[in-house]
Motif scaffolding. Structure first.
Motif, PDB file in Angstrom:
ATOM      1  N   SER A 112       0.852  -1.184   0.000  1.00 36.58           N
ATOM      2  CA  SER A 112       0.000   0.000   0.000  1.00 36.58           C
ATOM      3  C   SER A 112       0.891   1.238   0.000  1.00 36.58           C
ATOM      4  O   SER A 112       1.683   1.446   0.925  1.00 36.58           O
ATOM      5  CB  SER A 112      -0.902  -0.009   1.236  1.00 36.58           C
TER       6      SER A 112
ATOM      7  N   GLY B 270      -3.966   5.225   1.760  1.00 34.70           N
ATOM      8  CA  GLY B 270      -4.251   3.953   2.427  1.00 34.70           C
ATOM      9  C   GLY B 270      -5.611   3.901   3.056  1.00 34.70           C
ATOM     10  O   GLY B 270      -6.314   2.892   2.960  1.00 34.70           O
TER      11      GLY B 270
ATOM     12  N   ASN C  51      -5.296   0.414   1.478  1.00 33.02           N
ATOM     13  CA  ASN C  51      -5.039  -0.711   2.389  1.00 33.02           C
ATOM     14  C   ASN C  51      -5.986  -1.872   2.108  1.00 33.02           C
ATOM     15  O   ASN C  51      -5.573  -3.037   2.056  1.00 33.02           O
ATOM     16  CB  ASN C  51      -5.184  -0.256   3.845  1.00 33.02           C
TER      17      ASN C  51
ATOM     18  N   ILE D  30       1.366  -3.243   4.719  1.00 31.98           N
ATOM     19  CA  ILE D  30       0.607  -2.050   5.110  1.00 31.98           C
ATOM     20  C   ILE D  30       1.306  -1.409   6.297  1.00 31.98           C
ATOM     21  O   ILE D  30       1.586  -2.085   7.292  1.00 31.98           O
ATOM     22  CB  ILE D  30      -0.845  -2.422   5.474  1.00 31.98           C
TER      23      ILE D  30
END
Length: 363
Positions: A105, A109, A115, A131
């Protein structure tokens, strides 16, 4: 552009990954270099480009909600850097390495959904999602996303960063929830101990917190908003139902004025309106439909018999003679909200009657 997301590849292995994604997820647009043509691109709806990817990306950046790039992270960062404007409008950007081992990501996000997109793509490729957003890693409240899946809106973003910092740094925080769905905590574990949830300000005003998250349909004074902490974010759940009755050909301007004036008088937030309810005879009333369209409010209608099933304190024989129901705004609001009482029983102004109910939410 046909879809919400685009996949972009510039290498042989990247092209293979892009085609693999497309096979599992046909509702993405795929772009890759003409050097790696398979011959079935037109049939599959894949775009093969011969221009530089640096020329292609600006077009994709403004056309899609998300871009999935099979390009090195550093190269992608350099290419999108001049295109960045605002986290509220920039698309989600996700990067996949050339062998499909990691899905990263990169941009937007939370608000942009990168995300979530990262997790989706990683699952498809059986890859590892990467992430780095602190609230996701810590599995705590994502301040800029709280309740978004429930339709809540944030009113003012100026304190989001400050409140987010308090949450991820595990500083004392309070959630004051006066209305709205209570299933906003989605992790399969208890809420972190530094976050205190109350139903009313009185339960928290004697304490001092580093951050406050208000979930309410009420218009708050600045003193109320910051009573527990100067760092406060306000969320608007969709919990108000407007029951409306009106004469034929009542203008949208008049209906709009009655709504806005009444809500303002009673300190209720327009952004917390869930829907409008009325009798089925008004289902095609132009002014009413115009107001609903402007605010993206669903219009729910009931027959006269359905409205007459709702007990009224002040049934109207006059209204009954015209539409066959002893009331329109009051029973429509009550029935749609599944409420027991009104916040505003009935306001009559010109050609409009308005009643307001709070949606009944079970814990």
């Amino acid at each position: 552009m046909k879809q919400s997301f685009a996949v972009v590849a510039i290498t042989k292995h990247g092209t293979a990954l892009a085609r693999k994604l497309h096979a599992q997820w046909p509702s993405v647009d795929v772009y890759y270099s003409k050097k790696f043509l398979h011959g079935d691109e037109e049939t599959l709806g894949i775009v093969a480009f011969d221009e530089s990817v640096m020329q292609l990306l600006p077009k994709l950046f403004t056309s899609y909600e998300g871009i999935i790039s099979i390009i090195s992270l550093g190269a992608m960062v350099r290419m999108i850097a001049p295109l960045l404007k605002d986290k509220k409008t920039d698309p989600a950007v996700v990067v996949i390495d050339d062998r499909g081992n990691y899905v990263i990501s990169v941009l937007s996000g939370h608000l942009g959904g990168a995300n979530e997109l990262t997790r989706t793509v990683a699952q498809m490729l059986k890859a590892t999602p990467v992430i780095t957003t602190a609230s996701d890693v810590s599995e705590t409240i994502a301040v800029d996303l709280l309740g978004r899946n429930l339709g809540w809106e944030i009113e003012g973003f100026d304190q989001v960063t400050r409140v987010s910092a308090a949450i991820v740094n595990e500083e004392p925080a309070v959630v004051i929830q006066e209305s709205g769905e209570r299933n906003w905590w989605t992790y399969n574990k208890p809420l972190p101990s530094h976050i205190h949830v109350v139903r009313h300000l009185d339960e928290a005003k004697d304490e001092q917190y580093h951050a406050a998250l208000w979930i309410t349909h009420r218009v708050l004074t600045e003193k109320e908003l910051t009573a527990c902490s100067p760092a406060a974010v306000l969320y608007r759940p969709k919990v108000l139902v407007l029951g409306i009755g009106c004469n034929r050909d009542t203008t949208a301007d008049e209906i709009e004025r009655v709504i806005s004036d009444t809500l303002a008088t009673h300190q209720l937030a327009m952004t917390s309106v869930r829907n409008v309810a009325t009798i089925d005879l008004k289902a095609h009333e132009p002014g009413l439909l115009s107001v609903c369209t402007t605010h993206h409010w669903p219009l729910v209608t009931y027959t006269a018999a359905e409205l007459n099933e709702v007990p009224l304190v002040h049934p109207s024989e006059t209204v009954f003679r015209y539409v066959g129901a002893y009331g329109v705004s009051e029973p429509a609001a009550l029935r749609s909200a599944k409420a027991q009482d009104w916040l505003i029983e009935k306001v009559k102004s010109g050609n409009v009657t308005l009643s307001v109910c709070l949606v009944h939410v079970t814990d």
